[in-house]
Motif scaffolding. Structure first.
Motif, short mmCIF file in Angstrom:
data_model
loop_
_atom_site.label_atom_id
_atom_site.label_comp_id
_atom_site.label_asym_id
_atom_site.label_seq_id
_atom_site.Cartn_x
_atom_site.Cartn_y
_atom_site.Cartn_z
N ARG A 98 19.77 41.91 -124.68
CA ARG A 98 20.98 41.14 -124.99
C ARG A 98 22.19 41.69 -124.25
NH1 ARG A 98 20.08 41.61 -131.01
NH2 ARG A 98 18.03 40.69 -131.11
N ALA A 99 22.20 43.00 -124.06
CA ALA A 99 23.30 43.61 -123.31
C ALA A 99 23.30 43.13 -121.86
CB ALA A 99 23.20 45.13 -123.37
N SER A 100 22.12 42.80 -121.32
CA SER A 100 22.03 42.25 -119.97
C SER A 100 22.75 40.91 -119.88
CB SER A 100 20.57 42.08 -119.54
OG SER A 100 19.89 43.30 -119.56
N VAL A 101 22.65 40.12 -120.94
CA VAL A 101 23.36 38.83 -120.99
C VAL A 101 24.86 39.07 -120.89
CG1 VAL A 101 23.87 36.80 -122.40
CG2 VAL A 101 21.55 37.72 -122.34
N ALA A 102 25.35 40.07 -121.63
CA ALA A 102 26.78 40.39 -121.59
C ALA A 102 27.20 40.86 -120.20
CB ALA A 102 27.10 41.45 -122.64
N VAL A 103 26.34 41.62 -119.55
CA VAL A 103 26.64 42.09 -118.19
C VAL A 103 26.77 40.91 -117.25
CG1 VAL A 103 25.66 43.31 -116.20
CG2 VAL A 103 25.63 44.38 -118.45
N TRP A 104 25.81 39.99 -117.30
CA TRP A 104 25.87 38.82 -116.43
C TRP A 104 27.07 37.94 -116.74
CZ3 TRP A 104 23.89 37.38 -111.98
CH2 TRP A 104 22.81 38.10 -111.50
N ALA A 105 27.35 37.73 -118.02
CA ALA A 105 28.51 36.91 -118.39
C ALA A 105 29.80 37.56 -117.90
CB ALA A 105 28.55 36.71 -119.90
N GLY A 106 29.90 38.87 -118.06
CA GLY A 106 31.09 39.57 -117.58
C GLY A 106 31.22 39.50 -116.07
N GLY A 107 30.11 39.68 -115.36
CA GLY A 107 30.15 39.60 -113.89
C GLY A 107 30.55 38.22 -113.40
N ILE A 108 29.99 37.20 -114.02
CA ILE A 108 30.33 35.82 -113.62
C ILE A 108 31.79 35.54 -113.96
CG2 ILE A 108 29.89 33.39 -114.14
CD1 ILE A 108 26.90 34.20 -114.42
N GLY A 109 32.25 36.00 -115.14
CA GLY A 109 33.64 35.81 -115.52
C GLY A 109 34.61 36.48 -114.55
N THR B 39 44.98 40.37 -95.40
CA THR B 39 45.05 41.44 -96.40
C THR B 39 44.51 40.97 -97.74
OG1 THR B 39 46.98 42.37 -95.29
CG2 THR B 39 46.57 43.09 -97.54
N ALA B 40 44.97 39.83 -98.20
CA ALA B 40 44.51 39.30 -99.49
C ALA B 40 43.01 39.02 -99.44
CB ALA B 40 45.28 38.04 -99.86
N SER B 41 42.54 38.50 -98.32
CA SER B 41 41.13 38.18 -98.17
C SER B 41 40.27 39.45 -98.22
CB SER B 41 40.91 37.42 -96.86
OG SER B 41 39.58 37.04 -96.72
N VAL B 42 40.70 40.49 -97.54
CA VAL B 42 39.95 41.76 -97.55
C VAL B 42 39.97 42.38 -98.94
CG1 VAL B 42 39.98 44.14 -96.69
CG2 VAL B 42 40.23 42.24 -95.09
N LEU B 43 41.12 42.33 -99.62
CA LEU B 43 41.20 42.88 -100.98
C LEU B 43 40.30 42.10 -101.93
CD1 LEU B 43 45.01 43.69 -101.28
CD2 LEU B 43 43.10 45.30 -101.07
N LEU B 44 40.26 40.79 -101.81
CA LEU B 44 39.36 39.99 -102.65
C LEU B 44 37.90 40.30 -102.34
CD1 LEU B 44 41.18 36.54 -102.69
CD2 LEU B 44 40.74 38.02 -104.66
N LEU B 45 37.56 40.50 -101.07
CA LEU B 45 36.19 40.85 -100.70
C LEU B 45 35.81 42.21 -101.27
CD1 LEU B 45 33.59 40.26 -99.14
CD2 LEU B 45 34.66 41.30 -97.13
N ILE B 46 36.72 43.17 -101.20
CA ILE B 46 36.45 44.50 -101.77
C ILE B 46 36.25 44.39 -103.28
CG2 ILE B 46 37.48 46.77 -102.25
CD1 ILE B 46 38.76 46.58 -99.41
N ALA B 47 37.12 43.63 -103.93
CA ALA B 47 36.99 43.45 -105.38
C ALA B 47 35.67 42.77 -105.73
CB ALA B 47 38.16 42.64 -105.92
N GLU B 48 35.28 41.78 -104.94
CA GLU B 48 34.01 41.09 -105.16
C GLU B 48 32.84 42.05 -105.02
OE1 GLU B 48 31.43 37.97 -105.95
OE2 GLU B 48 33.59 37.75 -105.89
N ARG C 163 34.03 37.22 -111.44
CA ARG C 163 33.98 36.50 -110.16
C ARG C 163 34.82 35.22 -110.23
NH1 ARG C 163 28.68 38.87 -110.10
NH2 ARG C 163 28.46 40.04 -108.17
N ALA C 164 34.79 34.55 -111.37
CA ALA C 164 35.61 33.34 -111.54
C ALA C 164 37.10 33.69 -111.48
CB ALA C 164 35.28 32.65 -112.86
N VAL C 165 37.47 34.81 -112.07
CA VAL C 165 38.87 35.26 -112.02
C VAL C 165 39.26 35.57 -110.58
CG1 VAL C 165 40.43 37.14 -112.67
CG2 VAL C 165 38.97 36.08 -114.39
N LEU C 166 38.40 36.26 -109.85
CA LEU C 166 38.69 36.56 -108.44
C LEU C 166 38.84 35.30 -107.62
CD1 LEU C 166 36.34 39.62 -107.78
CD2 LEU C 166 38.84 39.62 -107.95
N PHE C 167 37.98 34.30 -107.87
CA PHE C 167 38.08 33.03 -107.15
C PHE C 167 39.41 32.35 -107.48
CE2 PHE C 167 37.47 28.50 -106.53
CZ PHE C 167 36.98 28.49 -105.23
#
Length: 171
Positions: free
Chosen positions: A97-108, A57-66, A110-114
């Motif tokens: 510059r907004a693209s940089v923020a998008v990538w930083a947010g996405g990576i951040g 369950t946790a694995s599927v929820l993490l995959l959906i969130a990812e 993903r780090a939280v999900l990990f």
């Protein structure tokens, strides 16, 4: 491949993609924009162990969130990319510059999900990250293809500098 090698390859590919988005590049208007994301998805889905059998369950929820993070990152990336049309009809794009923020947010995110998965004891495989990357590229490519087909592909991207009309001097 081992987990360390997977992480290094994914980091190198992400770094290359991020670096290349800030150089002007011609937008490919052919109908095959979905091929690379499809190949990445097939490679990711071929790998066993995307779902942890002990924490299903946790694995599927993490995959959906990812996947949600990947799809939102792709859409935001596309909408923060500046496009313009050259006199010869070629459409070009470049990240803002907004693209940089998008990538930083996405990576951040993903780090939280990990970290959440690690705290729960869920075994996490790089195939989930690869599948999310495929989703990111698929959505980004689809939105960019749609933007190029709009009557005016020079619609300003979110975060891009928009020229202001000249002020009229008082008489």
């Amino acid at each position: 491949m081992s987990g360390l090698v997977d992480a290094l390859v994914i980091t190198a590919v992400a770094g290359l993609v991020i670096a290349r988005q800030f150089r002007p590049s011609r937008v490919d208007t052919d109908q095959r924009w979905w091929v690379l994301p499809a190949v990445l998805a097939v490679v990711a889905l071929r790998e066993p162990g995307m779902i942890d059998a002990h924490h299903t369950t946790a694995s599927v929820l993490l995959l959906i969130a990812e996947m949600v993070v990947g799809l939102l990152t792709g859409a935001a990336w596309a909408w923060t990319t500046r496009t313009w049309k050259e006199p010869d009809g070629a459409v070009w794009s470049r990240g803002t510059r907004a693209s940089v923020a998008v990538w930083a947010g996405g990576i951040g995110l993903r780090a939280v999900l990990f970290a959440v998965g690690a705290a729960l004891g869920v075994r996490q495989d790089s195939s989930a990250l690869l599948l999310a990357l495929a989703g990111t590229l698929l959505v980004r490519s689809g939105v960019m293809a749609w933007r190029v087909r709009m009557p005016s592909p020079a619609v300003p991207a979110y975060g891009a500098a928009v020229p202001r009309p000249a002020r009229k001097e008082p008489a």
